[in-house]
Enzyme design. Sequence first.
Site, PDB file in Angstrom:
ATOM      1  CG  ASP A  51     100.936  -2.233  55.718  1.00  0.00           C
ATOM      2  OD1 ASP A  51     100.394  -2.912  56.603  1.00  0.00           O
ATOM      3  OD2 ASP A  51     100.328  -1.406  54.994  1.00  0.00           O
ATOM      4  CB  SER A  76      87.959 -10.213  53.778  1.00  0.00           C
ATOM      5  OG  SER A  76      88.494 -11.295  54.514  1.00  0.00           O
ATOM      6  CG  ASN A  91      94.413  -3.381  56.081  1.00  0.00           C
ATOM      7  OD1 ASN A  91      95.620  -3.347  56.244  1.00  0.00           O
ATOM      8  ND2 ASN A  91      93.810  -4.354  55.436  1.00  0.00           N
ATOM      9  CE1 TYR A 140      85.938  -7.185  52.293  1.00  0.00           C
ATOM     10  CE2 TYR A 140      83.775  -8.092  51.818  1.00  0.00           C
ATOM     11  CZ  TYR A 140      85.134  -8.055  51.579  1.00  0.00           C
ATOM     12  OH  TYR A 140      85.684  -8.877  50.644  1.00  0.00           O
TER      13      TYR A 140
END
Length: 333
Positions: A51, A76, A91, A140
Amino acid sequence: MNILVSGGAGYIGSHTVRALLKAGFTPIILDNFSRGHRESIPDGITTIEMDIASPEVVNILQRYNIKGVMHFAAHSQVGESMMNPSIYYENNVVGSYKLIESARKAGVNHFVFSSTAAVYGEPKEVPIKETSPLTPTNVYGRTKLIIEEMLSDYSSIYGSTYVALRYFNAAGADESGLIGEDHTPETHLIPLVLEAAMGKRPHITVFGTDYNTPDGTCIRDYIHVSDLAEAHVLAMNYLIKGGESRVFNLGSGNGFSVKEIIETAKTVTGIDIPVVYGERRAGDPSTLIASSEAIKDVLGWNPTHSELSQIIGDAWKWHEEHPNGFGNKKDIH
Ligand code: UDP
């Protein structure tokens, strides 16, 4: 020269890995495979399953003597970001912060960042310039804008340099037909139109026919993923040669309506794709077209694949040869 590519197994990352190889760089992929595809990675490429937030990333950057980072790893999907914002903050924002901080600790000073036209929100001018107001209308877009600002702060405080590339509508596939777009669920227009052509979906639904555009459907700026990939390589070369931090739009500068996309897809595939006319999708601006003059002037970027028929033709080749994408995995990026 070694370049770390976070999210190198994703759609745009995997195309950029190939562009890096062609340009003589050595890409090292960092991907946690939550949404990426191992099958998209060329043979012989060093791939680290990790990660971006891992504290181990500092050691990776040092061990592989990384010269610059290309940072694609992100969630996304606009719709998902409005239903589940926490994974976007965790994230995208926290993960990117950890990666940027690891790069600082490891002394890696160059960053090419995957940003988005979603940072502009509803456009105040068309074509959209980099100086246009930044008013994202979804989570986003906001997470990407926060990361741009973080990079800018690190650049002014620590002297590292970055290029943020604000993508318009990435589409198409590598000319080889070996890699392409494979998201689950798929939400993007061109793959959905082609899946309707293949009979994988009963029809394509046009989201709204009453927009203030010549044919009433939304206009977008579609850019071939290989032209996008090329821009990343130019940006990294620019930073390595001492270029200052910059933000650039990446689009073709041409707008096409949803109806024009479907008509071109009918011509390219030779299939009479079934169309259903539906309601508007919430949050869709009517027209998004980039001004990409800055990246052409500063980096000499020259998109050579972004004719609409080539974008759709290359995507069609990928879809025809891989009717199930890279496989049947769930939750793919
Ligand atoms: N669109 C559509 N039907 C679909 C998917 C998308 O009419 O099934 C339209 C959407 O409203 C937008 C354009 O196609 O105007 C491009 O949408 P996409 O999701 O591919 O990219 P976005 O512009 O949202 O990033």
